[in-house]
Design an enzyme around this catalytic site. Structure first.
Site, mmCIF file in Angstrom:
data_model
loop_
_atom_site.group_PDB
_atom_site.id
_atom_site.type_symbol
_atom_site.label_atom_id
_atom_site.label_comp_id
_atom_site.label_asym_id
_atom_site.label_seq_id
_atom_site.Cartn_x
_atom_site.Cartn_y
_atom_site.Cartn_z
ATOM 1 N N TYR A 1 35.469 51.604 23.302
ATOM 2 C CA TYR A 1 34.872 52.331 24.419
ATOM 3 C C TYR A 1 33.689 53.214 24.027
ATOM 4 C CZ TYR A 1 38.134 50.479 27.776
ATOM 5 O OH TYR A 1 38.811 49.621 28.598
ATOM 6 N N GLU B 1 45.468 50.793 29.577
ATOM 7 C CA GLU B 1 45.623 49.710 28.604
ATOM 8 C C GLU B 1 46.635 50.058 27.521
ATOM 9 O OE1 GLU B 1 41.527 49.005 27.559
ATOM 10 O OE2 GLU B 1 41.080 48.556 29.668
ATOM 11 N N TYR C 1 48.679 35.172 33.876
ATOM 12 C CA TYR C 1 47.919 34.267 33.025
ATOM 13 C C TYR C 1 48.070 34.668 31.568
ATOM 14 C CZ TYR C 1 44.597 38.172 33.262
ATOM 15 O OH TYR C 1 44.028 39.423 33.215
ATOM 16 N N ARG D 1 39.626 32.154 26.611
ATOM 17 C CA ARG D 1 39.666 31.847 28.036
ATOM 18 C C ARG D 1 41.031 32.250 28.587
ATOM 19 N NH1 ARG D 1 35.184 31.261 26.880
ATOM 20 N NH2 ARG D 1 33.694 29.615 27.436
ATOM 21 N N GLN D 2 41.034 32.632 29.864
ATOM 22 C CA GLN D 2 42.292 32.936 30.548
ATOM 23 C C GLN D 2 42.704 31.738 31.401
ATOM 24 O OE1 GLN D 2 39.666 35.498 30.840
ATOM 25 N NE2 GLN D 2 40.571 36.257 28.959
ATOM 26 N N THR E 1 47.206 26.207 40.179
ATOM 27 C CA THR E 1 48.009 26.496 38.984
ATOM 28 C C THR E 1 48.929 27.715 39.129
ATOM 29 O OG1 THR E 1 46.054 27.532 37.974
ATOM 30 C CG2 THR E 1 46.540 25.251 37.373
ATOM 31 N N PHE F 1 39.067 32.520 40.058
ATOM 32 C CA PHE F 1 38.754 32.372 38.648
ATOM 33 C C PHE F 1 37.283 32.691 38.414
ATOM 34 C CE2 PHE F 1 42.194 28.897 38.799
ATOM 35 C CZ PHE F 1 43.175 29.854 38.811
#
Length: 390
Positions: free
Chosen positions: A95, A137, A190, A206-207, A273, A373
């Site tokens: 950060y 987080e 995900y 990638r997610q 999905t 997405f």
């Protein structure tokens, strides 16, 4: 705590951030990656090349300026982005680097208009916003690590099964390399997949939505082959049984609720999905819950999971499904009455049309839940937020 003076200064910059925001974020990312190329291991390179990440960040900064005096209103956005950051491995130490380069970009683009008082006010504001992200987080990392079979960082998995679901979508079954279990997750979440592709300088992350309900020893993802997608092409063409890749713990806040209200799952394309996970989970945990499954695709060749959906639906008296080729035109007959929950996922134009149609048919906004997405729009009318999930 921000002073009233700095709040007023930051809010006063909103119009220029609206007008020049993308210029600022373009310079920001250019300088950031020049000074810290190691961060290219985290960021989605395709979104950078297409300008999607720059646009998403510009809108997030603009929204922050508008709401700096009521940051609680953007807490849901902070949590959404926090899930993504945790799945990517973003840490508190990143950060200050981001803050330094954001202020530098503001000064570089705005020149003399970015006075010392503006830069100082934004430095204070960024500190408050960064603390909010870091706090969210930290808790997400703790939750991921402390649950049964949990882990906070990336963990090695192997491909145990590969199934072609349609001409464009292939499912990958991923098992922990250590032979252990996978953590529980909510339907709709995900995982991030990290790959080192031969010939590529940096890692690619990638997610991908988990496309089944929780099973104790594997994750299932179902990946669409994108036209120029480096990662999707590699997964489809080169990833073989027994191959190794790194996976994050499940993340995301687009999740199936635990109510008993009628459930309507509406998807387009690869947006099916997360709906597969929701459908299987609903029937496993809420077998008496009425469920309608509606999916639109271009044609039969690109439609995945048709047989799987029908098998699940046919096993329950309160279930029904509809597959549409081409444009989906929702009718009142497809609504499930007051109190029903509608989950929507698919390409942005599809989602805009579906959500507007649902609202036109009288569905309350708080009963419409959605995921799409890519860095995206809050389709109910809130500002754009950074949500990369493809």
């Amino acid at each position: 705590m921000l002073s009233q003076k700095n709040i007023e200064i930051v809010k006063s910059t909103a119009p220029i951030l609206e007008a020049r925001g993308i210029d600022i974020t373009t310079v920001f990312y250019k300088n950031l990656f020049t000074d810290h190329p190691e961060l290219l291991h985290i960021f989605n390179h395709s979104n950078q090349k297409q300008g999607r990440q720059q646009t998403a960040l510009a809108n997030a900064v603009y929204a922050a300026a508008q709401n700096i005096d009521q940051l609680h209103t953007i807490l849901p956005v902070v949590k959404q982005i926090g899930h993504k950051h945790r799945s990517l491995g973003v840490r508190a130490e990143h950060y200050p680097i981001v803050g330094e380069h954001l202020l530098r970009a503001i000064k570089e683009v705005l020149g003399d208009a970015a006075t010392d008082s503006i830069i100082s006010a934004w430095a204070d504001a960024y500190g408050v916003i960064a603390d909010a992200f870091i706090g969210v987080e930290k808790e997400l990392y703790k939750q991921a690590r402390s649950q049964k079979a949990g882990f906070a960082d990336f963990k090695p998995f192997i491909v145990s099964k590969k199934v072609k679901e349609s001409d464009v979508i292939t499912s990958f079954y991923l098992e922990p390399e250590d032979g252990g279990d996978v953590p529980e997750y909510d339907a709709g979440q995900y995982i991030s997949v990290r790959l080192n592709i031969p010939g590529e300088t940096y890692s690619h992350i990638r997610q991908y939505s988990l496309s089944s309900a929780h099973h104790p020893n594997f994750f299932r993802i179902s990946v669409k082959r994108e036209g120029k997608g480096t990662v999707s092409a590699y997964l489809h063409d080169h990833l073989k049984l027994g191959d190794r890749l790194e996976v994050s713990a499940p993340a995301g806040d687009f999740v199936l609720n635990q109510e008993t209200t009628p459930l309507v799952l509406i998807s387009g394309g690869v947006g099916i999905t997360p709906m597969m996970s929701m459908l299987e989970t609903a029937y496993r945990n809420q077998p008496s819950r009425p469920v309608s499954f509606i999916h639109a695709s271009r044609n039969e060749a690109v439609l995945p999971f048709k047989g799987e959906v029908k098998r699940m639906i046919q096993g329950h008296d309160e279930g029904k499904c509809s597959f549409v080729y081409g444009t989906l035109a929702l009718s009142e007959d497809q609504l499930e009455g007051d109190g029903s929950d509608y989950y929507v996922c698919g390409p942005v134009p599809f989602m805009k049309a579906v959500i507007e149609r649902l609202k036109h048919l009288g569905v309350p906004v708080d009963r419409i839940h959605y995921e799409f997405f890519g860095p995206g729009l809050d389709l109910a009318g809130v500002e754009e937020v950074e949500r990369t999930h493809s």
